[in-house]
Write an enzyme that holds these catalytic residues in place. Structure first.
Site, PDB file in Angstrom:
ATOM      1  N   GLY A  37       6.383 -18.184 -15.968  1.00 37.35           N
ATOM      2  CA  GLY A  37       6.285 -19.438 -15.217  1.00 37.35           C
ATOM      3  C   GLY A  37       7.246 -19.505 -14.041  1.00 37.35           C
ATOM      4  O   GLY A  37       7.780 -18.489 -13.608  1.00 37.35           O
ATOM      5  N   ASN A  38       7.430 -20.729 -13.510  1.00 31.30           N
ATOM      6  CA  ASN A  38       8.171 -20.939 -12.259  1.00 31.30           C
ATOM      7  C   ASN A  38       7.576 -20.000 -11.185  1.00 31.30           C
ATOM      8  O   ASN A  38       8.244 -19.177 -10.582  1.00 31.30           O
ATOM      9  CB  ASN A  38       9.677 -20.697 -12.442  1.00 31.30           C
ATOM     10  CG  ASN A  38      10.471 -21.204 -11.246  1.00 31.30           C
ATOM     11  OD1 ASN A  38      11.231 -20.477 -10.639  1.00 31.30           O
ATOM     12  ND2 ASN A  38      10.261 -22.451 -10.872  1.00 31.30           N
ATOM     13  N   HIS A  78       5.832 -18.005  -8.171  1.00 22.24           N
ATOM     14  CA  HIS A  78       6.132 -17.823  -6.743  1.00 22.24           C
ATOM     15  C   HIS A  78       5.166 -16.798  -6.168  1.00 22.24           C
ATOM     16  O   HIS A  78       4.242 -16.327  -6.858  1.00 22.24           O
ATOM     17  CB  HIS A  78       7.602 -17.421  -6.561  1.00 22.24           C
ATOM     18  CG  HIS A  78       8.013 -16.244  -7.391  1.00 22.24           C
ATOM     19  ND1 HIS A  78       7.460 -14.990  -7.237  1.00 22.24           N
ATOM     20  CD2 HIS A  78       8.904 -16.133  -8.417  1.00 22.24           C
ATOM     21  CE1 HIS A  78       8.009 -14.157  -8.100  1.00 22.24           C
ATOM     22  NE2 HIS A  78       8.875 -14.824  -8.849  1.00 22.24           N
ATOM     23  N   HIS A 103       4.215 -13.635  -8.257  1.00 26.55           N
ATOM     24  CA  HIS A 103       3.192 -13.868  -9.292  1.00 26.55           C
ATOM     25  C   HIS A 103       1.808 -14.023  -8.650  1.00 26.55           C
ATOM     26  O   HIS A 103       0.813 -13.506  -9.156  1.00 26.55           O
ATOM     27  CB  HIS A 103       3.497 -15.149 -10.072  1.00 26.55           C
ATOM     28  CG  HIS A 103       4.812 -15.151 -10.784  1.00 26.55           C
ATOM     29  ND1 HIS A 103       5.859 -15.980 -10.425  1.00 26.55           N
ATOM     30  CD2 HIS A 103       5.262 -14.423 -11.840  1.00 26.55           C
ATOM     31  CE1 HIS A 103       6.881 -15.780 -11.234  1.00 26.55           C
ATOM     32  NE2 HIS A 103       6.558 -14.838 -12.103  1.00 26.55           N
ATOM     33  N   LEU A 115      11.373 -11.862  -4.370  1.00 25.02           N
ATOM     34  CA  LEU A 115      11.127 -13.175  -4.958  1.00 25.02           C
ATOM     35  C   LEU A 115      11.371 -13.093  -6.466  1.00 25.02           C
ATOM     36  O   LEU A 115      10.999 -12.119  -7.104  1.00 25.02           O
ATOM     37  CB  LEU A 115       9.690 -13.638  -4.686  1.00 25.02           C
ATOM     38  CG  LEU A 115       9.294 -13.830  -3.222  1.00 25.02           C
ATOM     39  CD1 LEU A 115       7.874 -14.403  -3.124  1.00 25.02           C
ATOM     40  CD2 LEU A 115      10.270 -14.731  -2.480  1.00 25.02           C
ATOM     41  N   SER A 116      12.036 -14.102  -6.992  1.00 27.49           N
ATOM     42  CA  SER A 116      12.348 -14.135  -8.418  1.00 27.49           C
ATOM     43  C   SER A 116      12.567 -15.581  -8.838  1.00 27.49           C
ATOM     44  O   SER A 116      13.103 -16.384  -8.066  1.00 27.49           O
ATOM     45  CB  SER A 116      13.632 -13.334  -8.683  1.00 27.49           C
ATOM     46  OG  SER A 116      14.155 -13.667  -9.956  1.00 27.49           O
TER      47      SER A 116
HETATM   48  P1  AMP Z   1       8.241 -13.039 -14.814  1.00 27.33           P
HETATM   49  O1  AMP Z   1       7.614 -14.396 -14.754  1.00 27.33           O
HETATM   50  O2  AMP Z   1       9.536 -12.939 -14.088  1.00 27.33           O
HETATM   51  O3  AMP Z   1       8.277 -12.491 -16.212  1.00 27.33           O
HETATM   52  O4  AMP Z   1       7.268 -12.081 -14.008  1.00 27.33           O
HETATM   53  C1  AMP Z   1       5.904 -11.972 -14.328  1.00 27.33           C
HETATM   54  C2  AMP Z   1       5.321 -10.808 -13.581  1.00 27.33           C
HETATM   55  O5  AMP Z   1       5.479 -11.007 -12.181  1.00 27.33           O
HETATM   56  C3  AMP Z   1       6.036  -9.475 -13.906  1.00 27.33           C
HETATM   57  O6  AMP Z   1       5.057  -8.452 -13.983  1.00 27.33           O
HETATM   58  C4  AMP Z   1       6.949  -9.292 -12.725  1.00 27.33           C
HETATM   59  O7  AMP Z   1       7.260  -7.934 -12.464  1.00 27.33           O
HETATM   60  C5  AMP Z   1       6.089  -9.882 -11.615  1.00 27.33           C
HETATM   61  N1  AMP Z   1       6.934 -10.259 -10.476  1.00 27.33           N
HETATM   62  C6  AMP Z   1       8.050 -11.041 -10.497  1.00 27.33           C
HETATM   63  N2  AMP Z   1       8.595 -11.129  -9.268  1.00 27.33           N
HETATM   64  C7  AMP Z   1       7.823 -10.370  -8.447  1.00 27.33           C
HETATM   65  C8  AMP Z   1       7.855 -10.045  -7.057  1.00 27.33           C
HETATM   66  N3  AMP Z   1       8.820 -10.513  -6.255  1.00 27.33           N
HETATM   67  N4  AMP Z   1       6.897  -9.239  -6.559  1.00 27.33           N
HETATM   68  C9  AMP Z   1       5.906  -8.751  -7.369  1.00 27.33           C
HETATM   69  N5  AMP Z   1       5.815  -9.030  -8.683  1.00 27.33           N
HETATM   70  C10 AMP Z   1       6.751  -9.828  -9.229  1.00 27.33           C
END
Ligand code: AMP
Length: 252
Positions: free
Chosen positions: A29-30, A32, A35, A182-183
């Site tokens: 979630g959250n 960006h 995702h 992005l994170s």
């Molecule tokens: P998360 O919500 O952080 O667990 O991320 C969910 C998915 O989105 C994971 O496969 C991450 O690697 C991917 N993801 C997160 N940030 C980015 C980004 N800046 N660019 C591409 N994929 C991302």
């Protein structure tokens, strides 16, 4: 968009989708642009796209990190709606862990270095939840970001080792201002911390050596968990005060 919170509700829906290709994007979630790039790729390659939002407690090794993780369901739902996602799967923790996490998936080699070394048990949590989600969603293709490169490698390895049916696909890292990846954790950076954080992608992309990058980051007030080269990539994890950032680039 159909929002599904109950596992048995999803299973009944899935049983009706036998002739459709299904793309799956697991997230915490959250949402960006990172995702959303995974969502777009999934939509372009599949009949239907399922996004899950589940803040998985077993992959957090610090209670503080879990409790401060941004939860923005309303905003996320709007984004998924406007991106024409077909299903949002949003299960609760107890339903995903009927075993109280007594069953775990462990990789015994590459899960122990880098992220695994600094976040004990992290990849047990990741692999276990991803296997549960893949078993439930039964996707044709599942999409992961290169931003979490070690995570992608380990999930691919698990899928191969356990003969999982889903194709495991990696997508490029999406970056924002100053090349910062992005994170969800970026939303916790105040303006000064954000400014300081920009040194991280800048140095990682530079032609400096790993030890020069590490020294410069430390001089600029970062705590450095690791900067290293492996798997044809240069990978790093650093702290800006109490906020941990990870990133990786192709090895220069
Ligand atoms: P998360 O919500 O952080 O667990 O991320 C969910 C998915 O989105 C994971 O496969 C991450 O690697 C991917 N993801 C997160 N940030 C980015 C980004 N800046 N660019 C591409 N994929 C991302």
């Amino acid at each position: 968009m159909n929002i599904v919170t109950e596992i048995n509700e999803w299973q009944a829906i899935r049983a009706e989708l036998l002739n459709k290709s299904i793309g799956f994007v697991p997230t915490m979630g959250n949402l960006h642009g990172g995702h959303l790039s995974l969502c777009r790729r999934s939509k372009s390659e599949n009949d239907l796209t399922v996004v899950s939002i589940f803040v998985n407690p077993t992959q957090f090794n610090q209670q503080q990190d879990l409790s401060s993780y941004p939860r923005t369901l309303e905003q996320d739902t709007e984004l998924l709606l406007s991106n024409k996602i077909d299903f949002l799967f949003f299960p609760n923790t107890d339903a995903m862990y009927p075993d109280n996490y007594q069953i775990q998936i462990t990789e015994t080699d590459e899960s122990l270095v880098l992220e695994g070394e600094h976040r004990s048990g992290h990849f047990n949590g990741v692999l276990t939840i991803v296997l549960k989600l893949l078993n439930l969603i039964q996707p044709t293709r599942t999409y992961f970001g290169e931003k979490d490169f070690q995570q992608f490698l380990l999930i691919k390895k698990m899928a191969d080792a356990l003969f999982l049916k889903s194709e495991i696909i990696s997508c490029p890292t999406i970056r924002g201002e100053g090349n910062l990846a992005l994170s969800s954790r970026n939303s916790r950076l105040n303006p000064q911390q954000k400014q300081r954080a920009l040194n991280f992608p800048k140095l990682l992309h530079s032609s400096l050596s790993v030890s020069e990058i590490t020294a410069k980051l430390k001089k600029r007030g970062f705590k450095v968990d690791y900067i290293t080269e492996k798997w044809q990539r240069r990978l790093g994890a650093v702290w800006v005060d109490d906020i941990r950032l990870i990133d990786n680039v192709h090895k220069p």
